[in-house]
Design a protein around this motif. Structure first.
Motif, PDB file in Angstrom:
ATOM      1  N   VAL A 158       0.784  -1.426  -0.143  1.00  0.00           N
ATOM      2  CA  VAL A 158       0.097  -0.108   0.121  1.00  0.00           C
ATOM      3  C   VAL A 158       1.015   1.273   0.083  1.00  0.00           C
ATOM      4  O   VAL A 158       0.603   2.093  -0.889  1.00  0.00           O
ATOM      5  CB  VAL A 158      -0.888   0.081   1.228  1.00  0.00           C
ATOM      6  N   THR A 159       1.802   1.344   1.007  1.00  0.00           N
ATOM      7  CA  THR A 159       2.529   2.569   1.140  1.00  0.00           C
ATOM      8  C   THR A 159       3.566   2.660  -0.196  1.00  0.00           C
ATOM      9  O   THR A 159       3.753   3.802  -0.559  1.00  0.00           O
ATOM     10  CB  THR A 159       3.770   2.198   2.124  1.00  0.00           C
ATOM     11  N   THR A 160       3.996   1.489  -0.677  1.00  0.00           N
ATOM     12  CA  THR A 160       4.748   1.609  -2.067  1.00  0.00           C
ATOM     13  C   THR A 160       3.869   2.204  -2.993  1.00  0.00           C
ATOM     14  O   THR A 160       4.474   3.022  -3.954  1.00  0.00           O
ATOM     15  CB  THR A 160       5.483   0.270  -2.245  1.00  0.00           C
ATOM     16  N   TYR A 161       2.725   1.791  -3.123  1.00  0.00           N
ATOM     17  CA  TYR A 161       1.872   2.180  -4.399  1.00  0.00           C
ATOM     18  C   TYR A 161       1.616   3.626  -4.132  1.00  0.00           C
ATOM     19  O   TYR A 161       1.851   4.544  -5.025  1.00  0.00           O
ATOM     20  CB  TYR A 161       0.730   1.321  -4.122  1.00  0.00           C
ATOM     21  N   GLU A 162       1.344   4.044  -2.984  1.00  0.00           N
ATOM     22  CA  GLU A 162       1.127   5.490  -2.930  1.00  0.00           C
ATOM     23  C   GLU A 162       2.258   6.532  -3.060  1.00  0.00           C
ATOM     24  O   GLU A 162       2.281   7.447  -3.797  1.00  0.00           O
ATOM     25  CB  GLU A 162       0.809   5.889  -1.230  1.00  0.00           C
ATOM     26  N   ALA A 163       3.515   5.917  -2.527  1.00  0.00           N
ATOM     27  CA  ALA A 163       4.683   6.742  -2.949  1.00  0.00           C
ATOM     28  C   ALA A 163       5.107   6.705  -4.551  1.00  0.00           C
ATOM     29  O   ALA A 163       5.537   7.816  -4.901  1.00  0.00           O
ATOM     30  CB  ALA A 163       6.062   6.022  -2.179  1.00  0.00           C
ATOM     31  N   LEU A 164       4.892   5.478  -5.139  1.00  0.00           N
ATOM     32  CA  LEU A 164       5.192   5.442  -6.564  1.00  0.00           C
ATOM     33  C   LEU A 164       4.322   6.195  -7.455  1.00  0.00           C
ATOM     34  O   LEU A 164       4.778   7.035  -8.333  1.00  0.00           O
ATOM     35  CB  LEU A 164       5.218   3.948  -7.179  1.00  0.00           C
ATOM     36  N   ILE A 165       2.841   6.230  -7.192  1.00  0.00           N
ATOM     37  CA  ILE A 165       2.001   7.086  -7.985  1.00  0.00           C
ATOM     38  C   ILE A 165       2.471   8.669  -7.447  1.00  0.00           C
ATOM     39  O   ILE A 165       2.497   9.446  -8.426  1.00  0.00           O
ATOM     40  CB  ILE A 165       0.508   6.954  -7.300  1.00  0.00           C
ATOM     41  N   GLY A 166       2.736   9.064  -6.237  1.00  0.00           N
ATOM     42  CA  GLY A 166       2.990  10.386  -6.167  1.00  0.00           C
ATOM     43  C   GLY A 166       4.167  10.917  -6.647  1.00  0.00           C
ATOM     44  O   GLY A 166       4.354  11.786  -7.149  1.00  0.00           O
ATOM     45  N   LEU A 167       5.342   9.708  -6.481  1.00  0.00           N
ATOM     46  CA  LEU A 167       6.647  10.087  -7.079  1.00  0.00           C
ATOM     47  C   LEU A 167       6.527  10.455  -8.798  1.00  0.00           C
ATOM     48  O   LEU A 167       7.044  11.229  -9.297  1.00  0.00           O
ATOM     49  CB  LEU A 167       7.531   8.914  -6.984  1.00  0.00           C
ATOM     50  N   GLY A 168       5.704   9.360  -9.374  1.00  0.00           N
ATOM     51  CA  GLY A 168       5.571   9.685 -10.742  1.00  0.00           C
ATOM     52  C   GLY A 168       4.886  10.944 -11.098  1.00  0.00           C
ATOM     53  O   GLY A 168       5.577  11.693 -12.137  1.00  0.00           O
ATOM     54  N   ILE A 169       3.871  11.486 -10.409  1.00  0.00           N
ATOM     55  CA  ILE A 169       3.069  12.667 -10.706  1.00  0.00           C
ATOM     56  C   ILE A 169       4.138  13.774 -10.512  1.00  0.00           C
ATOM     57  O   ILE A 169       4.564  14.615 -11.016  1.00  0.00           O
ATOM     58  CB  ILE A 169       1.911  12.843  -9.740  1.00  0.00           C
ATOM     59  N   GLY A 170       4.999  13.620  -9.275  1.00  0.00           N
ATOM     60  CA  GLY A 170       5.953  14.679  -8.862  1.00  0.00           C
ATOM     61  C   GLY A 170       7.008  14.830  -9.952  1.00  0.00           C
ATOM     62  O   GLY A 170       7.426  15.991 -10.285  1.00  0.00           O
ATOM     63  N   LEU A 171       7.243  13.545 -10.556  1.00  0.00           N
ATOM     64  CA  LEU A 171       8.535  13.787 -11.291  1.00  0.00           C
ATOM     65  C   LEU A 171       7.983  14.543 -12.726  1.00  0.00           C
ATOM     66  O   LEU A 171       8.752  15.308 -13.222  1.00  0.00           O
ATOM     67  CB  LEU A 171       8.899  12.265 -11.852  1.00  0.00           C
ATOM     68  N   VAL A 172       6.979  14.163 -13.196  1.00  0.00           N
ATOM     69  CA  VAL A 172       6.345  14.839 -14.458  1.00  0.00           C
ATOM     70  C   VAL A 172       6.298  16.161 -14.369  1.00  0.00           C
ATOM     71  O   VAL A 172       6.758  17.204 -15.019  1.00  0.00           O
ATOM     72  CB  VAL A 172       5.041  14.096 -14.994  1.00  0.00           C
ATOM     73  N   LEU A 173       5.537  16.540 -13.195  1.00  0.00           N
ATOM     74  CA  LEU A 173       5.048  17.989 -12.895  1.00  0.00           C
ATOM     75  C   LEU A 173       6.464  18.799 -12.390  1.00  0.00           C
ATOM     76  O   LEU A 173       6.749  19.872 -13.131  1.00  0.00           O
ATOM     77  CB  LEU A 173       4.394  18.133 -11.423  1.00  0.00           C
ATOM     78  N   GLY A 174       7.461  18.207 -11.920  1.00  0.00           N
ATOM     79  CA  GLY A 174       8.636  18.865 -11.621  1.00  0.00           C
ATOM     80  C   GLY A 174       9.492  19.000 -12.989  1.00  0.00           C
ATOM     81  O   GLY A 174       9.977  20.265 -12.939  1.00  0.00           O
TER      82      GLY A 174
END
Ligand SMILES: Nc1ncnc2c1ncn2[C@@H]1O[C@H](COP(=O)(O)OP(=O)(O)OP(=O)(O)O)[C@@H](O)[C@H]1O
Ligand SMILES: Nc1ncnc2c1ncn2[C@@H]1O[C@H](COP(=O)(O)OP(=O)(O)OP(=O)(O)O)[C@@H](O)[C@H]1O
Ligand SMILES: [Mg+2]
Ligand SMILES: [Mg+2]
Lengths: 284, 340, 255, 284, 255
Positions: free
Chosen positions: D88-104
């Motif tokens: 669960v935690t990894t899933y949250e982290a990966l989705i957020g990381l993906g969005i953050g990466l693209v946005l960043g």
């Protein structure tokens, strides 16, 4: 093809030799003009903040209008409270940031220049970073008591890594040509660090420092959440506990301002340190 | 609530979002698991959607945002919210006694609150509700609060460590914390705060808007909760096993040890706060005592928790208490005893 | 002043391998001796391994086989008595021109007024007296190359290795600097190896010219220059000059 | 001077052309040899962990010995619990990381190439970053409920900034020469981004991503602390509440391993993406 | 094939100013017309403003005064019909040689088999047929320069601006590439401006040679080359050639 793009330099990237040819204008006037977009945006945000909560019928304890927050920020008594506590938090953040910066740069150089050391140590640093600071902060309290140390340690832990990674990445992206120049002059490792890798990595180090600075503030707050007598983290909890949402927002504003000031200071130092680089020299 | 609340306009049936003010499931809230597993909520046509939140403030904010229908804050925060103008009403008096106490090492010479004069007291933070309670209790016992030193020791391991190393003479903390420490092997003795026994703790609240539009659901929820509490009291071990089944993360450590831990926490809360004499004697679940509410309001006002003076009639209601208690307790106890 | 040292190159080989591609043999069994205080030029087609050879001499690239000796030292790493001017200027963008020139001295210890004066003299000699406080990016290509030359000269080496030092200079400036270099070499005990694409420059400056040929890089001829030790512009019209140049050029035609 | 340094390439920096000239050895054997220092260090740390708590008489609920923690990690029942929650935690982290990466990356390009936009917007992004996530996370709960969204948002907020700063810094350090090459070919802004600034900034973006990845994990945990049904943050708090310090450490180990795996994945992708660069290509 | 276009340079000035230093006047009132399809060379001392002028022609640097027209377009920004080869190779280190060459086409749209074939031909012509899949750092200096030339040629421009394209090449390769360039120019309607340090190269290739002089950068002479349109190696021995070269050289001597 007889037409050409209407404006020169429309890529937005600096055009070589495009330094202003007219006499330099009074610099304060130019500075003001440069910051107009920012100020306009600020005004828009503030106006929205004041009126949107009312229009959307958001209650004050959920999202207070600007005026309620300004109220807190202009009451001399609370302001005094905020200031003294802000100083404590800033102090923790700055000390930790300083230590993190020095540690990060040194470790970055070490790991960037010794591949064996990098392979041996870097995985552990990553593993250490992946530990939630909120979970390890209590351990620091157990080990180091209730004073400055545990908070500074949390800050160091957070601030260290971005500086390390950016320094390392800078060091490892060095041109072979330039390394060869130093090698052919039999530069010592220290000279290589000091006169080649350091100036070369400086843009990266500054990028890491910008990230580290905001993390340092977060670290100080997290450290204060675990146990503290003073600091904005304490005020924040106090106001959360008493359901004083306007007060919480006031503290958040103060934190933002501190973060901005730290960032501004970093960018000023950078402008001087990187004055040799066109793109950095032109902007703040 | 306007969104996420019960669907049935008739008030019968639907979903209740229940906001709990501790970040994780603990044996304190074992009734929730029992109510779900044994169908007490379903009997009322209710589905309970439970959310665990960081603290009381978050629960109340979520309620103001329409994300929570019924919440379990501590009264100090609930009163502070009312003071700010939020529509909050106390609806079910759950923990009827303070659930915080002074923990001392069992070798400590301190045996009463009075003995704390001039001592060093560990608190979570100066602004925590427990700190206020401790001060009130000290004052009641005639101890000059200014002659006592308060030290912020945080929660959990740092607090216990400070106590064991003698950095503080006592720690004020919630029952769940002290019983967990005792289960973990610490030799502690608890000293209940004096003179503040009627300052009830964790309590159920809702908004008057929700109460009006979902009256039946609230009544049903209260009744189901009472039934589940009776069931859990009758067979705590079975109740805890149900909790583990529905909330696997709540089982920490292995078998026997885990059961001991959970039972200790459950008993601490039930014995000291919920299952107090008047409940067992009169079998009245959820009822508030007007004088206790008044005491609380005065206490909150004196300690700066509230700025305005709230009126007791505005802050709580006993209107649904008869419904909360309208069930056959004996049958439930019997069913519980038969459960494994 | 230190005594001049000879260079002995014995059977030097160098291959570059990149995963998934056949090896490139940049140098194949190169043998060459440069006498103490001798001036040798290397000419050869683009890509024949001249730079690679110079880097091996400087101790920057380890040969895949063979050995280089400078004096009685086996070259295994760079040495301070050897100065290398790279093919591209390689100035540090964050240092002003004069600091770029002074870098080798800075790396050797302290810099005093005397050293700054020496840097100024060198800048003056290459016609950049006014440009000491500029940043490299404010200089034209040829100016940068001249700065790199000053940097190679400032540490008063005993072995000087120059990789196309005058490639970006106009004929006039180039002639001037050729003369300056010759004078410097003649007045010190400096063993010099020069890579150039100008055959006349090679003949004019050196005592011997080494002709290299590509794929694999090897020495195909070593031509003695039968000109007097003291060189000047008029020698270009001498028959010996024409002859020597023709012999060198013949190797290019054949290739 | 007739002596020379005993070893070539003693600066530790890659020597040009110093690729192995002997036949490639069996690569697994080389890989094992490369990781020996790391494994030795790991062994040392683990041994210290096992024996130091006992020697210093530290109580188990403060710092449990390794064996107690391994016990948790080998009990099938708890392991099962850890695994499902870790996911669960990894899933949250990966989705957020993906969005953050693209946005960043996108914001970094925008702010890096439009100085006016940078001046207008960047200060607000810094101010936003300086807000303690632990304090704003409850607001997200009020606005977005109890599901994935608020946790992912905390992750995005944390992961976004390092990527942004590094992308911006990369974009702004581009060579004038290379920009001129693209300008002289009338490259569109998009082409300039895609074919010049992106590959150029890639080392910096990867550095930002490495920092963002560990912050993403922290963000997921902080988000779960505010409100969650499952996830390692929940397990962590549960175990803190019951003084199951061995369990807490077991979760910390799992988080470290997840962090390491994310880091490893990033470095593997980087090795491929930056294979053109000597210094990056040579190492992992 | 598109029609050739003329270039008209009128009163172009360019000054560089850096805070705290006097302005550098890189170009002072430069007037020059290059006819449609003409081949003009520019020679001049290092730092006299040749590169600056070429950058102004390419639309990369805005002049401080004056105007440049290419055809009937006033140059205010780069244009795709104009191709510039920079003084330094400026290859993208992450692209293989062939992709570096194809970059201009990639920026213009799609790349097909035909374009790849064309890149291969160009590589072959400059003697680098085997090096298409190398990375730039695996090439020697002269090889990199040749790749940069291929890149300038691939998009079939109508105006070609070359900044010392052959500076890093040996005489032989250089002669060969001079001939190739001349043939390319002759067979297409290509207006060409070439910066070179080789006076004979300038005379050999161009119809007119522009001589520039530094501080401030200005045109001091424009020399017509009285050689037949079709050029070949033997012309170098003609008296017209010697005469023209001497006239150009005289400006350098004077300076
Ligand atoms: N780092 C490297 N990796 C792979 N191959 C290389 C490397 N450096 C040089 N080479 C190859 O070695 C050969 C010789 O290169 P070198 O640079 O020595 O040539 P050169 O004679 O200096 O040429 P130029 O006159 O063009 O500078 C070339 O084929 C080149 O491709
Ligand atoms: N970006 C810049 N900033 C400041 N001064 C510059 C800049 N670019 C060029 N100059 C100056 O302008 C003058 C002309 O430079 P330019 O590069 O045009 O010379 P050039 O004729 O091409 O010389 P070379 O043959 O050495 O390449 C020089 O004095 C140089 O210092
Ligand atoms: Mg070379
Ligand atoms: Mg030039």
């Amino acid at each position: 093809m007889t037409t050409s793009a209407p404006t020169a330099g429309s890529t937005g990237l600096p055009r070589s030799g495009e330094l202003p040819t007219s006499k330099p204008r009074r610099s304060w006037a130019r500075a003001v003009r440069r910051w107009i977009p920012s100020l306009v945006l600020l005004a828009l945000i503030l106006v929205a903040w004041q009126f949107v909560p009312g229009l959307t019928k958001t209650e004050e304890f959920i999202f207070p209008p600007l005026s309620a927050v300004l109220d807190r920020l202009t009451t001399p008594e609370t302001l005094q409270l905020y200031f003294s506590n802000a100083w404590v938090t800033t102090y923790e953040a700055l000390i930790g940031l300083g230590i993190g910066l020095v540690l990060g740069v040194l470790t970055g150089f070490l790991l960037g220049t010794f591949p064996a050391a990098r392979r041996a140590v870097y995985p552990f640093l990553v593993a250490l970073q992946a530990l939630p600071k909120v979970a390890v902060a209590p351990l620091f309290v157990v080990w180091f008591g209730f004073d400055l140390t545990p908070k500074v340690l949390v800050v160091v832990l957070l601030a260290f890594f971005p500086v390390l990674v950016n320094t390392m990445s800078g060091v490892m992206s060095i041109d072979q040509d330039k390394v060869d120049l130093f090698r052919s002059n039999v530069a010592s490792r220290w000279q290589m660090w000091r006169h080649l890798l350091f100036p070369w990595s400086l843009p990266g180090i500054f990028a890491g420092l910008e990230v580290a600075a905001v993390l340092a503030l977060l670290g100080a707050i997290v450290g204060e959440f675990v146990s503290a007598r003073e600091g904005l983290g304490v005020v924040l909890q106090q106001q959360q506990n008493t359901y004083d949402t306007a007060g919480v927002f006031a503290v958040l504003i103060i934190l933002s301002v501190i973060g901005l000031l730290m960032n501004l200071a970093i960018r000023l130092v950078r402008r001087t340190a990187l004055s040799w680089s066109t793109s950095e020299g032109a902007e703040l | 609530g306007p969104d996420g609340g019960p669907a049935g306009a008739d008030g019968k049936g639907g979903t209740i979002t229940f906001g709990i003010s501790t970040p994780t499931m603990t044996a304190n809230f074992v009734a929730l698991a029992v109510g779900k597993e044994e169908g007490f909520f379903a009997d009322e046509g209710l589905k309970v959607d439970d959310v665990f939140l960081k603290d009381s403030g978050t629960v109340l904010q979520a309620m103001a945002g329409g994300k929570v229908d019924i919440g379990t804050p501590t009264p100090d925060v609930a009163f502070a919210a009312m003071d700010q103008g939020q529509d909050v009403k106390l609806i079910y008096n759950w923990a009827r006694r303070p659930v915080a106490a002074f923990s001392v090492l069992d070798t400590s010479p301190i045996t009463t609150v009075r003995d704390l004069a001039g001592r060093t007291i560990g608190v979570q933070s100066i602004s925590a509700g427990t700190t206020t309670l401790a001060k009130a209790s000290l004052t009641q016992a005639g101890v000059d609060v200014n002659r006592v030193k308060f030290v912020e020791v945080g929660l959990g391991a740092p607090a216990l460590d400070a106590l064991q190393r003698g950095r503080v003479d006592t720690v004020v903390q919630y029952d769940a914390q002290s019983s967990a420490q005792i289960s973990a092997g610490a030799k502690l003795r608890l000293i209940s705060p004096e003179g503040v026994e009627d300052l009830f703790a964790t309590t159920f609240v809702s908004s008057s808007a929700f109460l009006t539009s979902n009256s039946a659901a609230v009544k049903g929820f209260g009744r189901a909760w009472s039934k589940a509490s009776v069931w859990a009291l009758a067979n705590p071990e079975a109740a805890i096993r149900i909790m583990w089944k529905l909330y696997p993360a709540s089982k920490t450590g292995d078998g026997d040890k885990a059961m001991q831990n959970a039972l200790a926490i459950f008993k601490a809360r039930m014995d000291s706060a919920v299952n107090v004499d008047d409940v067992t004697a009169k079998k009245i679940w959820g009822q508030y005592d007007e004088s206790a509410v008044q005491h609380w309001l005065d206490f909150a006002h004196q300690n700066g928790i509230t700025k305005s003076s709230l009126k007791t009639s505005d802050v709580y209601t006993n209107a649904d208490v008869p419904d909360y208690n309208n069930f056959d307790a004996a049958a439930i106890q019997k069913a519980a005893a038969e459960a494994k | 002043m230190t005594a001049a040292v000879p260079i002995a190159i014995q059977g030097v080989r160098k291959t570059f391998s990149t995963a998934g591609r056949p090896e490139t043999t940049a140098l194949e069994s190169v043998d060459l001796t440069v006498g103490a205080g001798e001036f040798v030029s290397i000419v050869g087609a683009s890509g024949c391994g001249k730079t690679t050879l110079l880097r091996v001499l400087a101790g920057l690239t380890a040969p895949s086989g063979g050995e280089v000796r400078i004096g009685d030292r086996v070259v295994a790493a760079p040495d301070r008595s050897v100065s290398l001017m790279f093919q591209s200027p390689t100035l540090l963008p964050w240092l002003r021109v004069v600091d770029n020139i002074l870098l080798p001295l800075k790396l050797r210890g302290r810099i005093g007024a005397h050293e700054r004066e020496r840097a100024g003299q060198l800048l003056d000699q290459v016609g950049l007296a006014d440009f000491g406080d500029r940043l490299p990016r404010e200089l034209s290509g040829g100016m940068q190359q001249r700065v790199a030359l000053c940097r190679a000269l400032i540490a008063a080496p005993t072995v000087l290795l120059l990789d196309e030092p005058f490639g970006a200079l106009d004929a006039m400036t180039r002639d001037q600097m050729n003369l300056d270099l010759h004078r410097l070499w003649a007045s010190t005990s400096l063993t010099t190896v020069l890579i150039t694409h100008s055959i006349s420059e090679a003949v004019m400056l050196s005592q011997r010219v080494v002709v290299m040929s590509p794929r694999p890089g090897r020495i195909v001829d070593i031509v003695d220059v039968p000109l007097p030790a003291e060189r000047h512009g008029e020698l270009i019209d001498s028959p010996q000059f024409a002859e020597t140049a023709a012999r060198i050029r013949s190797h290019f035609a054949r290739h």
